[in-house]
Enzyme design. Structure first.
Site, PDB file in Angstrom:
ATOM      1  N   ASP A   1     -15.445  16.027   0.089  1.00  0.00           N
ATOM      2  CA  ASP A   1     -16.918  16.538  -1.090  1.00  0.00           C
ATOM      3  C   ASP A   1     -17.724  17.087  -1.419  1.00  0.00           C
ATOM      4  O   ASP A   1     -17.899  17.636   0.126  1.00  0.00           O
ATOM      5  CB  ASP A   1     -17.266  15.140  -2.154  1.00  0.00           C
ATOM      6  CG  ASP A   1     -17.894  14.383  -1.227  1.00  0.00           C
ATOM      7  OD1 ASP A   1     -17.892  14.672  -0.073  1.00  0.00           O
ATOM      8  OD2 ASP A   1     -18.311  13.257  -1.573  1.00  0.00           O
TER       9      ASP A   1
ATOM     10  N   ASP B   1      -9.970   8.692  -6.487  1.00  0.00           N
ATOM     11  CA  ASP B   1     -10.562   8.691  -5.381  1.00  0.00           C
ATOM     12  C   ASP B   1     -10.905   7.710  -5.920  1.00  0.00           C
ATOM     13  O   ASP B   1     -11.594   7.369  -6.465  1.00  0.00           O
ATOM     14  CB  ASP B   1     -10.747   9.594  -4.800  1.00  0.00           C
ATOM     15  CG  ASP B   1     -12.895   9.971  -5.164  1.00  0.00           C
ATOM     16  OD1 ASP B   1     -12.726  10.624  -6.290  1.00  0.00           O
ATOM     17  OD2 ASP B   1     -13.359   9.123  -4.427  1.00  0.00           O
TER      18      ASP B   1
ATOM     19  N   CYS C   1       4.875  -9.056  -1.438  1.00  0.00           N
ATOM     20  CA  CYS C   1       4.229  -8.836  -1.168  1.00  0.00           C
ATOM     21  C   CYS C   1       4.273  -7.957   0.354  1.00  0.00           C
ATOM     22  O   CYS C   1       4.632  -8.726   1.063  1.00  0.00           O
ATOM     23  CB  CYS C   1       2.316  -8.342  -1.090  1.00  0.00           C
ATOM     24  SG  CYS C   1       0.997  -7.159  -0.927  1.00  0.00           S
TER      25      CYS C   1
ATOM     26  N   CYS D   1       3.053  -6.254   2.735  1.00  0.00           N
ATOM     27  CA  CYS D   1       2.111  -5.661   3.478  1.00  0.00           C
ATOM     28  C   CYS D   1       1.992  -6.237   5.113  1.00  0.00           C
ATOM     29  O   CYS D   1       2.295  -7.105   4.785  1.00  0.00           O
ATOM     30  CB  CYS D   1       0.185  -5.743   2.901  1.00  0.00           C
ATOM     31  SG  CYS D   1      -0.119  -6.803   2.504  1.00  0.00           S
TER      32      CYS D   1
ATOM     33  N   CYS E   1       0.166 -10.126   4.722  1.00  0.00           N
ATOM     34  CA  CYS E   1       0.546 -10.877   3.707  1.00  0.00           C
ATOM     35  C   CYS E   1       2.166 -11.400   4.255  1.00  0.00           C
ATOM     36  O   CYS E   1       2.720 -12.433   3.875  1.00  0.00           O
ATOM     37  CB  CYS E   1       1.650 -10.238   2.424  1.00  0.00           C
ATOM     38  SG  CYS E   1      -0.366  -9.838   0.652  1.00  0.00           S
TER      39      CYS E   1
ATOM     40  N   HIS F   1      -4.120  -5.198   3.031  1.00  0.00           N
ATOM     41  CA  HIS F   1      -3.641  -5.507   1.774  1.00  0.00           C
ATOM     42  C   HIS F   1      -3.604  -4.767   0.348  1.00  0.00           C
ATOM     43  O   HIS F   1      -3.104  -4.314  -0.721  1.00  0.00           O
ATOM     44  CB  HIS F   1      -3.843  -7.174   0.856  1.00  0.00           C
ATOM     45  CG  HIS F   1      -2.884  -7.068  -0.431  1.00  0.00           C
ATOM     46  ND1 HIS F   1      -2.082  -7.780  -0.539  1.00  0.00           N
ATOM     47  CD2 HIS F   1      -3.988  -7.774  -1.327  1.00  0.00           C
ATOM     48  CE1 HIS F   1      -1.549  -8.105  -1.657  1.00  0.00           C
ATOM     49  NE2 HIS F   1      -2.701  -7.844  -2.562  1.00  0.00           N
TER      50      HIS F   1
HETATM   51 ZN   LIG Z   1      -0.449  -8.090   0.611  1.00  0.00          ZN
END
Ligand SMILES: [Zn+2]
Length: 405
Positions: free
Chosen positions: A94, A267, A305, A307, A310, A336
């Protein structure tokens, strides 16, 4: 040949949503894109490898912070920001203007530029449009932003107009002083909550000709309805061949709604900041990990999930880490939340590609409101900003988002 190229692969006839691909000097990112925020040249608690693994293709860093510390010349001397932070992929900075206005109390704006005192040590600085470009050229991001004045909210028409003229003047000067051909320069649309001013700004910036256009001055205290009202009017006016970037927005549901109006880039600090505060995003709404109900809960944050967090940890463990103020809590929670955002954006793109964005969004909205929006006791924000084309014969009230004047 210019390094920057934006290509629209598909436009959703029913909504205006766009599926695209953006090529930069450091590779390609797909749009609609969400950019994790790496304020100090780092997305807090994560490595670049973590970010790539969860699908981040472009990230954002804040010029203001890097200018004050460690300094743009130092970063340039160390090979530029990509090398400094070990991120060899698309990067956006920015202009620093927003932080100058939001982090400092002693700010003086003139036609020339903006003077301020550092929030770190009280030292005095001045940022002009030319300097904002020079600092960003030294940092070396693939996409850089014009210096703009973020019109405060609320602002009267006259004040917003004066601020808009200043931003246009600064935008012209940024364009004139920008020389690095491997960097794209985006202009920022201001104009407060006034459709006529936004339109004027879009037209003036379009005439100057930028590589992309951002909608600024939003998420500054106005209601969501008002914010999306401005987006729904201003985004479709922007030149269609360049990327459109909605700065500082927002929740997944805000993003989905802005995508419907043809916004390509986003963003926001929400996923990362909320993660550090123990607030996790799930398809069923927000989950506050410190709550006692999770003390013995062996489930992952979000069943299904994929990730890292998880796959390996229970809500009970994450709650324990959070209450014990362990560093790992921030890292696992951030993994996560950003994974959630990246997956969400991937699903948005897939839905546009398969021409089922309308249906997909209705489904995700129904899920997302179950706790988050209903608990807030606010009127259904989706209904009031539902695009007419989507709402069909429903009594859509997108007009309700009209700015106060
Ligand atoms: Zn997750």
């Amino acid at each position: 040949m210019a390094a920057f190229r934006f290509e629209i692969l598909k436009t959703d006839a029913a909504t205006g949503a766009r599926l695209g691909r953006c090529r930069t000097a450091h590779g390609v990112f797909q749009t609609p894109a969400f950019m994790p925020v790496g304020t100090q040249g780092t997305v807090k608690a994560l490595t670049p490898e973590d970010l790539r693994e969860m699908g981040a293709e472009i990230i954002l860093s804040n010029t203001y912070h890097l200018y004050l510390r460690p300094g743009h010349e130092r970063i340039k001397g160390l090979g530029g920001l990509h090398r400094f932070m070990h991120w060899d992929y698309p990067l956006l900075t920015d202009s620093g203007g927003f932080q100058v206005f939001s982090l400092n109390s002693l700010v003086k704006v003139s036609e020339e530029g903006v003077q301020f005192q550092s929030h770190l040590d009280g030292s005095r600085h001045e940022i002009t449009p030319e300097k904002a470009v020079k600092v960003q050229e030294a940092l070396g991001a693939d996409i850089i932003m014009c210096l703009d004045e973020c019109t405060p909210y609320p602002a009267g028409h006259e004040e917003a107009e004066r601020s808009l003229e200043l931003t246009l003047n600064w935008s012209r000067r940024c364009k004139d002083s920008h020389h690095r051909e491997d960097q794209a320069l985006f202009g920022i649309v201001q104009g407060g909550m006034y459709p006529d001013l936004r339109k004027r700004c879009v037209e003036a910036l379009g005439e100057m000709g930028f590589d992309g256009y951002a909608l600024g001055g939003l998420s500054v205290g106005e209601s969501k309805e008002m914010m999306l009202g401005v987006v729904s009017r201003a985004a479709p006016l922007l030149p269609s061949g360049q990327p459109r970037y909605l700065m500082g927005v927002g929740t997944p549901w805000d993003i989905a709604r802005a995508v419907l109006h043809g916004v390509d880039m986003f963003d926001c600090v929400l996923p990362t900041r909320n993660a550090r505060n123990g607030m996790l995003f799930t398809k069923n709404g927000r989950l506050v990990i410190k709550n006692a109900r999770y003390a013995d809960d062996e489930n992952p944050v979000e069943p299904g999930c994929s990730c890292y967090t998880c796959r390996h940890y229970s809500r009970a463990y994450l709650r324990h880490l959070y209450l014990a103020e362990e560093i790992l809590a921030m890292r696992l929670n951030t993994i996560h939340n950003l994974h959630f955002y990246m997956t969400f954006m991937g699903e948005v793109r897939q839905a546009i590609a398969e021409e089922r964005l309308k249906d997909w969004i209705k489904t995700c909205y129904a899920q997302g409101t179950s706790e988050e929006e209903k608990d807030s006791g606010q009127p259904d924000p989706w209904e009031s900003t539902f695009p007419k084309k989507l709402a069909g014969n429903r009594n859509s009230a997108s007009g309700r988002a009209a700015p106060v004047k």
